[in-house]
Design a protein around this motif. Structure first.
Motif, PDB file in Angstrom:
ATOM      1  N   LYS A  18       6.547 -13.771 -61.060  1.00  0.00           N
ATOM      2  CA  LYS A  18       5.797 -15.017 -61.172  1.00  0.00           C
ATOM      3  C   LYS A  18       6.727 -16.167 -60.797  1.00  0.00           C
ATOM      4  O   LYS A  18       7.873 -16.229 -61.230  1.00  0.00           O
ATOM      5  N   THR A  21       8.221 -17.606 -54.168  1.00  0.00           N
ATOM      6  CA  THR A  21       7.526 -18.054 -52.964  1.00  0.00           C
ATOM      7  C   THR A  21       7.389 -16.851 -52.048  1.00  0.00           C
ATOM      8  O   THR A  21       8.377 -16.162 -51.788  1.00  0.00           O
ATOM      9  N   GLY A  34       2.898 -19.397 -50.242  1.00  0.00           N
ATOM     10  CA  GLY A  34       2.412 -19.871 -51.532  1.00  0.00           C
ATOM     11  C   GLY A  34       3.272 -19.315 -52.645  1.00  0.00           C
ATOM     12  O   GLY A  34       4.126 -18.459 -52.420  1.00  0.00           O
ATOM     13  N   THR A  35       3.035 -19.803 -53.857  1.00  0.00           N
ATOM     14  CA  THR A  35       3.800 -19.313 -55.001  1.00  0.00           C
ATOM     15  C   THR A  35       2.957 -18.330 -55.803  1.00  0.00           C
ATOM     16  O   THR A  35       1.740 -18.496 -55.907  1.00  0.00           O
ATOM     17  N   GLU A  37       1.196 -16.796 -58.761  1.00  0.00           N
ATOM     18  CA  GLU A  37       0.630 -17.300 -60.009  1.00  0.00           C
ATOM     19  C   GLU A  37       0.777 -16.257 -61.116  1.00  0.00           C
ATOM     20  O   GLU A  37       1.118 -16.590 -62.244  1.00  0.00           O
ATOM     21  N   ARG A  38       0.483 -15.000 -60.782  1.00  0.00           N
ATOM     22  CA  ARG A  38       0.664 -13.914 -61.750  1.00  0.00           C
ATOM     23  C   ARG A  38       0.764 -12.583 -61.021  1.00  0.00           C
ATOM     24  O   ARG A  38       0.311 -12.444 -59.885  1.00  0.00           O
ATOM     25  N   ILE A  66      -1.859 -15.427 -55.638  1.00  0.00           N
ATOM     26  CA  ILE A  66      -1.084 -16.507 -55.052  1.00  0.00           C
ATOM     27  C   ILE A  66      -1.905 -17.788 -55.117  1.00  0.00           C
ATOM     28  O   ILE A  66      -3.087 -17.798 -54.764  1.00  0.00           O
ATOM     29  N   GLU A  67      -1.266 -18.856 -55.584  1.00  0.00           N
ATOM     30  CA  GLU A  67      -1.941 -20.147 -55.766  1.00  0.00           C
ATOM     31  C   GLU A  67      -2.561 -20.636 -54.469  1.00  0.00           C
ATOM     32  O   GLU A  67      -1.871 -20.804 -53.472  1.00  0.00           O
ATOM     33  N   GLY A  68      -3.871 -20.871 -54.475  1.00  0.00           N
ATOM     34  CA  GLY A  68      -4.569 -21.483 -53.351  1.00  0.00           C
ATOM     35  C   GLY A  68      -4.792 -20.601 -52.144  1.00  0.00           C
ATOM     36  O   GLY A  68      -5.293 -21.082 -51.129  1.00  0.00           O
ATOM     37  N   ILE A  71      -8.822 -17.024 -51.312  1.00  0.00           N
ATOM     38  CA  ILE A  71      -9.840 -17.648 -52.160  1.00  0.00           C
ATOM     39  C   ILE A  71     -11.196 -16.993 -51.931  1.00  0.00           C
ATOM     40  O   ILE A  71     -11.597 -16.746 -50.795  1.00  0.00           O
ATOM     41  N   ALA A 100      -8.833 -17.575 -56.835  1.00  0.00           N
ATOM     42  CA  ALA A 100      -7.826 -16.853 -56.052  1.00  0.00           C
ATOM     43  C   ALA A 100      -7.882 -15.381 -56.430  1.00  0.00           C
ATOM     44  O   ALA A 100      -7.777 -15.033 -57.598  1.00  0.00           O
TER      45      ALA A 100
END
Length: 146
Positions: A18, A21, A34-35, A37-38, A66-68, A71, A100
């Motif tokens: 978590k 990048t 992206g980073t 998220e979990r 991954i954030e964003g 989707i 996401a």
């Protein structure tokens, strides 16, 4: 049988954590960064309950959110939720939610924090006995921005 004297090994270090990048390798968001998220770790299914004809690996697998990126849009209907202490039911708002979705860990590659390149991960043991992740390009230790 000979008994082998084993040296105690330090615990395994996860490949992707978590806050890392990553760059997406395949799919509709290929090439985007992206980073994480979990991280979702699935355990292996019992072999008796699993069909022989089912696709995929029997080992379960690891996925990352991954954030964003990756989707999916979920259309929800407004509905009432009854509270335990409330006499008047609350209304949950309806609409289109953007969620996401998890990606298999094989579809992402870690980006080095020092050189900025997508890299495979090497593992090194420090003098203290701690195992760390190392960049294959620059040889620097990878740390997570938390």
């Amino acid at each position: 049988m000979a008994v082998r004297a084993t040296q105690p090994r330090s615990p395994k270090v996860p490949e992707i954590r978590k806050g890392d990048t990553v760059v997406i390798l395949a799919g509709k968001d290929a090439g985007k960064r992206g980073t994480v998220e979990r991280v979702i770790r699935r355990t292996a299914a019992p072999s008796a309950a699993r069909s022989v004809f089912r696709r995929g690996s029997s080992a379960g697998g690891v996925s990352v959110v991954i954030e964003g990126l990756n989707i999916a849009k979920r259309h929800t209907k407004p509905r009432q939720t009854a509270g335990t202490s409330d006499r008047v039911p609350k209304m949950q708002q309806g609409g289109i939610l953007e969620i996401a979705q998890p990606l298999p860990v094989s579809r992402v590659m870690l980006v080095c924090t020092n050189c900025g390149k997508p890299t495979r991960i090497a593992h090194a043991t420090l003098d203290t006995g701690r195992r760390v992740r190392v960049c294959r390009h620059c040889g620097e230790q990878l740390e997570v921005k938390s």
